[in-house]
Design a protein around this motif. Sequence first.
Motif, mmCIF file in Angstrom:
data_model
loop_
_atom_site.group_PDB
_atom_site.id
_atom_site.type_symbol
_atom_site.label_atom_id
_atom_site.label_comp_id
_atom_site.label_asym_id
_atom_site.label_seq_id
_atom_site.Cartn_x
_atom_site.Cartn_y
_atom_site.Cartn_z
ATOM 1 N N PHE A 162 0.867 -1.171 0.000
ATOM 2 C CA PHE A 162 0.000 0.000 0.000
ATOM 3 C C PHE A 162 0.902 1.218 0.000
ATOM 4 N N VAL A 163 0.922 1.944 -1.090
ATOM 5 C CA VAL A 163 1.751 3.142 -1.182
ATOM 6 C C VAL A 163 0.894 4.363 -0.890
ATOM 7 N N PHE A 164 1.539 5.486 -0.641
ATOM 8 C CA PHE A 164 0.826 6.683 -0.198
ATOM 9 C C PHE A 164 -0.263 7.096 -1.185
ATOM 10 N N GLU A 165 0.026 6.961 -2.494
ATOM 11 C CA GLU A 165 -0.959 7.364 -3.512
ATOM 12 C C GLU A 165 -2.224 6.506 -3.464
ATOM 13 N N ASP A 166 -2.136 5.324 -2.841
ATOM 14 C CA ASP A 166 -3.304 4.446 -2.744
ATOM 15 C C ASP A 166 -4.341 4.971 -1.762
ATOM 16 N N ILE A 167 -4.052 6.107 -1.142
ATOM 17 C CA ILE A 167 -5.044 6.723 -0.266
ATOM 18 C C ILE A 167 -6.317 7.053 -1.048
ATOM 19 N N LEU A 168 -6.169 7.117 -2.387
ATOM 20 C CA LEU A 168 -7.338 7.361 -3.242
ATOM 21 C C LEU A 168 -8.300 6.177 -3.234
ATOM 22 N N LEU A 169 -7.846 5.019 -2.718
ATOM 23 C CA LEU A 169 -8.721 3.844 -2.625
ATOM 24 C C LEU A 169 -9.653 3.937 -1.424
ATOM 25 N N LEU A 170 -9.399 4.899 -0.530
ATOM 26 C CA LEU A 170 -10.217 5.061 0.669
ATOM 27 C C LEU A 170 -11.398 5.985 0.394
ATOM 28 N N ASP A 171 -12.507 5.723 1.058
ATOM 29 C CA ASP A 171 -13.638 6.644 0.925
ATOM 30 C C ASP A 171 -13.408 7.830 1.869
ATOM 31 N N ASP A 172 -14.277 8.830 1.758
ATOM 32 C CA ASP A 172 -14.080 10.066 2.521
ATOM 33 C C ASP A 172 -14.055 9.812 4.026
ATOM 34 N N ARG A 173 -14.953 8.945 4.497
ATOM 35 C CA ARG A 173 -15.026 8.688 5.938
ATOM 36 C C ARG A 173 -13.726 8.052 6.435
ATOM 37 N N ALA A 174 -13.152 7.141 5.627
ATOM 38 C CA ALA A 174 -11.907 6.486 6.019
ATOM 39 C C ALA A 174 -10.747 7.478 6.047
ATOM 40 N N ILE A 175 -10.699 8.373 5.044
ATOM 41 C CA ILE A 175 -9.636 9.380 5.013
ATOM 42 C C ILE A 175 -9.733 10.281 6.247
ATOM 43 N N GLN A 176 -10.960 10.673 6.608
ATOM 44 C CA GLN A 176 -11.147 11.520 7.788
ATOM 45 C C GLN A 176 -10.687 10.817 9.050
ATOM 46 N N ASN A 184 0.856 13.965 -5.751
ATOM 47 C CA ASN A 184 0.240 14.601 -6.920
ATOM 48 C C ASN A 184 -1.009 15.373 -6.507
ATOM 49 N N GLU A 185 -1.530 16.154 -7.438
ATOM 50 C CA GLU A 185 -2.655 17.045 -7.146
ATOM 51 C C GLU A 185 -3.903 16.278 -6.717
ATOM 52 N N GLU A 186 -4.126 15.113 -7.335
ATOM 53 C CA GLU A 186 -5.315 14.324 -7.008
ATOM 54 C C GLU A 186 -5.290 13.867 -5.559
ATOM 55 N N VAL A 187 -4.129 13.410 -5.097
ATOM 56 C CA VAL A 187 -3.992 12.969 -3.717
ATOM 57 C C VAL A 187 -4.151 14.161 -2.766
ATOM 58 N N GLN A 188 -3.510 15.280 -3.112
ATOM 59 C CA GLN A 188 -3.633 16.474 -2.269
ATOM 60 C C GLN A 188 -5.085 16.893 -2.115
ATOM 61 N N ASN A 189 -5.823 16.896 -3.221
ATOM 62 C CA ASN A 189 -7.234 17.301 -3.172
ATOM 63 C C ASN A 189 -8.053 16.338 -2.316
ATOM 64 N N ALA A 190 -7.759 15.037 -2.413
ATOM 65 C CA ALA A 190 -8.482 14.045 -1.614
ATOM 66 C C ALA A 190 -8.285 14.298 -0.128
ATOM 67 N N ILE A 191 -7.067 14.728 0.244
ATOM 68 C CA ILE A 191 -6.773 15.033 1.649
ATOM 69 C C ILE A 191 -7.443 16.335 2.071
ATOM 70 N N PHE A 192 -7.225 17.396 1.296
ATOM 71 C CA PHE A 192 -7.754 18.714 1.674
ATOM 72 C C PHE A 192 -9.280 18.734 1.716
ATOM 73 N N ASN A 193 -9.915 17.950 0.840
ATOM 74 C CA ASN A 193 -11.378 17.927 0.810
ATOM 75 C C ASN A 193 -11.984 17.220 2.018
ATOM 76 N N ASN A 194 -11.134 16.552 2.799
ATOM 77 C CA ASN A 194 -11.649 15.819 3.955
ATOM 78 C C ASN A 194 -11.163 16.414 5.277
ATOM 79 N N MET A 195 -10.818 17.692 5.253
ATOM 80 C CA MET A 195 -10.475 18.404 6.486
ATOM 81 C C MET A 195 -11.140 19.776 6.457
ATOM 82 N N SER A 196 -11.142 20.436 7.571
ATOM 83 C CA SER A 196 -11.761 21.756 7.624
ATOM 84 C C SER A 196 -10.996 22.730 6.741
ATOM 85 N N LYS A 197 -11.705 23.746 6.258
ATOM 86 C CA LYS A 197 -11.052 24.736 5.400
ATOM 87 C C LYS A 197 -9.908 25.429 6.130
ATOM 88 N N ARG A 198 -10.113 25.689 7.422
ATOM 89 C CA ARG A 198 -9.076 26.361 8.208
ATOM 90 C C ARG A 198 -7.810 25.512 8.289
#
Length: 336
Positions: free
Chosen positions: A237-251, A270-284
């Motif tokens: 499981f490499v870091f980019e595979d975080i995209l295999l997780l749903d939003d609840r799991a990432i949170q 990459n940008e896709e992974v960054q967006n997956a992380i940022f979209n699952n945390m508060s804007k602040r």
Amino acid sequence: MRGDDRITGLQKAAILLISLGPEKSAMIFKHLKEEEIEELTLEIANTRSVTPQIKENIINEFYEVCLAQQYIAEGGIGYAKELLEKALGADKAVEVLNRLTASIQVKPFEFVRKTDASQLLSFIQDEHPQTIALILSYLGPSQSAMIVSALSPEQQVEVAKRIATMDRTSPDVIKEVEKILESKLANLVNQDYTIIGGVDHVVEILNTVDRGTEKHIMETLEIEDPELADEIRKKMFVFEDILLLDDRAIQRVLRDVDNNDLAVALKGANEEVQNAIFNNMSKRLAVMIKEDMEFMGPVRMKDVEEAQQKIVNTIRKLEDSGEIVISRGGGDEIVV
């Protein structure tokens, strides 16, 4: 071929690319290695005049080989031969297939890849683990995963270990196994040694089998061969595979991750992974992490990889405890 047998393969490739034009040639170059591009570019530059007949012959040859490759992929050598005979005639069909297998390596056990996994299992489950490992090394991960899952626990570990440590296999051995399996490709195996198996292949299989099978194999390998188990686990499981997780799991993962580690890890993502992380945390918090990434400046790749591995370790711990589920390719996950 047809009066121009003295033309080398490199010259034919150069003439073909000239005939296709710059746009199509550029698309082909994207799939070639640097040294291949350099050789072709030099050959194209040195190509002067080519007769229309030679040009037409080379284009036809290319078309025929592509046609043969397509037929082989669809239904194997026998299927390709049958269709080529109808399209080109018996003699021409043999000529094209001979030309194809002389220039590229036809993958062994191609006929097995089109066999139902349950049928194949009954055919090979009593074979020696080394023989099973050899066959599975040529199959796709999903097909291999179904077979590995159905083997006995002892066989599972033995086969996984042998796939991971397999390096090169003599074509004579491959031919003998294919003969046992009534292979139609035995006479077409390239005589060069074939690189097969390896850690990457067993990782693909383990990433596809059910969690119970994977756990049993890994736990046993950790006892029998800790170094191999560690090498396999790092690739599973490499870091980019975080995209295999749903939003609840990432949170859930983010709750256990240090923000400094996260900022460093995302510097190399990459940008896709960054967006997956940022979209699952508060804007602040997202703004704060982005500012940290900007202010920290250049970061050593070693530090990025270490931070990413920490997060991967957190993900695996949460999966082991059943708190999150990693989506796998071998079938639907059952969540209760």
